[in-house]
Design a protein around this motif. Structure first.
Motif, PDB file in Angstrom:
ATOM      1  N   THR A 140      15.520  85.411  83.312  1.00 31.06           N
ATOM      2  CA  THR A 140      14.871  86.268  84.307  1.00 31.06           C
ATOM      3  C   THR A 140      13.984  87.296  83.633  1.00 31.06           C
ATOM      4  OG1 THR A 140      16.622  85.995  85.965  1.00 31.06           O
ATOM      5  CG2 THR A 140      15.269  87.980  86.115  1.00 31.06           C
ATOM      6  N   LYS A 152      11.915  89.633  89.273  1.00 26.51           N
ATOM      7  CA  LYS A 152      13.225  90.186  88.904  1.00 26.51           C
ATOM      8  C   LYS A 152      14.372  89.584  89.690  1.00 26.51           C
ATOM      9  CE  LYS A 152      15.536  94.612  88.116  1.00 26.51           C
ATOM     10  NZ  LYS A 152      15.382  96.096  88.176  1.00 26.51           N
ATOM     11  N   ASP A 153      14.180  89.393  90.971  1.00 26.02           N
ATOM     12  CA  ASP A 153      15.239  88.847  91.821  1.00 26.02           C
ATOM     13  C   ASP A 153      14.912  87.460  92.345  1.00 26.02           C
ATOM     14  OD1 ASP A 153      16.911  91.140  91.639  1.00 26.02           O
ATOM     15  OD2 ASP A 153      15.656  92.169  93.117  1.00 26.02           O
ATOM     16  N   LYS A 156      17.616  84.586  92.923  1.00 23.45           N
ATOM     17  CA  LYS A 156      18.531  84.563  94.065  1.00 23.45           C
ATOM     18  C   LYS A 156      17.784  84.565  95.402  1.00 23.45           C
ATOM     19  CE  LYS A 156      19.287  89.571  93.598  1.00 23.45           C
ATOM     20  NZ  LYS A 156      20.328  90.626  93.426  1.00 23.45           N
ATOM     21  N   SER A 157      16.519  84.183  95.368  1.00 24.83           N
ATOM     22  CA  SER A 157      15.698  84.181  96.581  1.00 24.83           C
ATOM     23  C   SER A 157      15.603  82.784  97.169  1.00 24.83           C
ATOM     24  CB  SER A 157      14.292  84.704  96.269  1.00 24.83           C
ATOM     25  OG  SER A 157      13.598  83.773  95.436  1.00 24.83           O
TER      26      SER A 157
END
Length: 253
Positions: A140, A152-153, A156-157
Motif C-alpha cells: 500500500t 491509502k485505503d 479495502k475499497s
C-alpha cells in the motif's frame, strides 16, 4: 543497399565478433530492419535513451508481446549494454503481475538458460524486502508513493464480492514486486508501461501507468522516447495506442 556504418557498429556492440546468418538468407529484409532499428531509431535526434534504459525497455516490450525467441536472442546483447542479471530477473518477475505466470514462464526459462550458458550461478541474490505479515502494508505504501494519497485505503475499497482483488493489488502486485530491491520505482513503472503497451488491449491501465510514470519522474518526453525506441519490436498500432495514452495522461496531469 547495405548496412550503414552506424548499424554495423551497433550490431558489433550487441554481438561482438558475430557474423549474422540471417543477413545471408534474407539480406534485403535484414538490411532494412537493422538500418532502421540499430541506426535510424537509435540515433533519432531528441529520442535517444541511455543504453541500459533502452535495453531494459526492449526486454520488457518483448516479454509483453510474447516474443520469446527474440527475447532469448537479444538477452545477451542487453547484458553487453550493462543490464545486470539481477535487473533482468526483476523485469521477468514483475511481468508476472501484468501478464500472468503462464505467459511469463517461457521467459523465465529462457533467462535461466542464457544465464547458465554464461556461467552465472543461480539462484541470484535475493531482493525481497517484505514478509507475509507486512507485504500488504508495504505494498500500500508503494501504491501511495507512486499514485498518491488516494491509494491509502484502496486495498479495502470496492464492492464486497470483488474487494479481494484490490487487496491483492496491494499485497501481491505491489507488496511482492514493487518493494523488491534491484530496480527503483522509476524503472519499475517504465517496465510496467512497456508490459502493458506491448500486450495491447489494456489502454485504461496503460493511461494510469503513464500517469504513474510521470509521478515518479518519467515525464512525457521520456515516455515518448521509450515508445520510439521500442517501436521496431512492437510495431506501429500498439506504439500509436501507447502514444495516445501518454498524451491523455499528460493532459490530466
Amino acid at each position: 543497399m547495405s548496412l550503414t556504418e552506424n548499424a554495423k557498429k551497433y550490431h558489433e556492440r550487441m554481438f561482438p565478433g558475430y557474423e549474422s546468418v540471417a543477413i545471408k538468407k534474407d539480406p534485403e529484409f535484414i538490411e532494412r530492419f537493422d538500418n532502421f532499428a540499430y541506426d535510424e531509431v537509435v540515433n533519432q535526434p531528441g529520442q535517444e535513451l541511455p543504453d541500459k534504459t533502452r535495453w531494459m525497455a526492449i526486454l520488457s516490450t518483448l516479454i509483453g508481446s510474447q516474443a520469446v525467441v527474440m527475447y532469448e536472442r537479444l538477452l545477451p546483447a542487453a547484458m553487453n549494454f550493462d543490464v545486470t542479471p539481477i535487473e533482468i530477473k526483476e523485469i521477468v518477475y514483475q511481468a508476472t503481475a501484468y501478464l500472468g505466470f503462464g505467459r511469463v514462464l517461457p521467459f523465465l526459462d529462457a533467462t535461466n538458460k542464457v544465464f547458465e550458458e554464461k556461467g552465472i550461478t543461480l539462484p541470484l541474490e535475493g531482493q525481497a524486502t517484505t514478509t507475509p505479515e507486512n507485504r500488504r502494508e508495504l505494498g500500500t505504501q508503494a501504491q501511495v508513493d507512486i499514485f498518491g494519497e488516494g491509494m491509502k485505503d484502496y486495498w479495502k475499497s470496492g464492492p464486497e464480492e470483488s474487494r479481494h482483488i484490490n487487496y491483492w493489488l496491494a499485497d501481491n502486485c505491489f507488496g511482492d514486486y514493487y518493494t523488491r530491491t534491484g530496480l527503483d520505482y522509476a524503472q519499475r513503472e517504465m517496465i510496467t508501461f512497456c508490459f502493458i503497451a506491448a500486450q495491447g488491449g489494456c489502454e485504461p491501465q496503460l493511461t494510469a501507468h503513464a500517469s504513474a510514470n510521470m509521478n515518479v519522474g518519467n515525464d512525457k518526453k521520456f515516455l515518448i522516447k521509450v515508445i520510439s525506441q521500442c517501436l521496431p519490436f512492437i510495431g506501429y498500432p500498439r506504439s500509436l495506442n501507447a502514444l495516445a495514452c501518454v498524451n491523455k495522461a499528460a493532459e490530466k496531469n
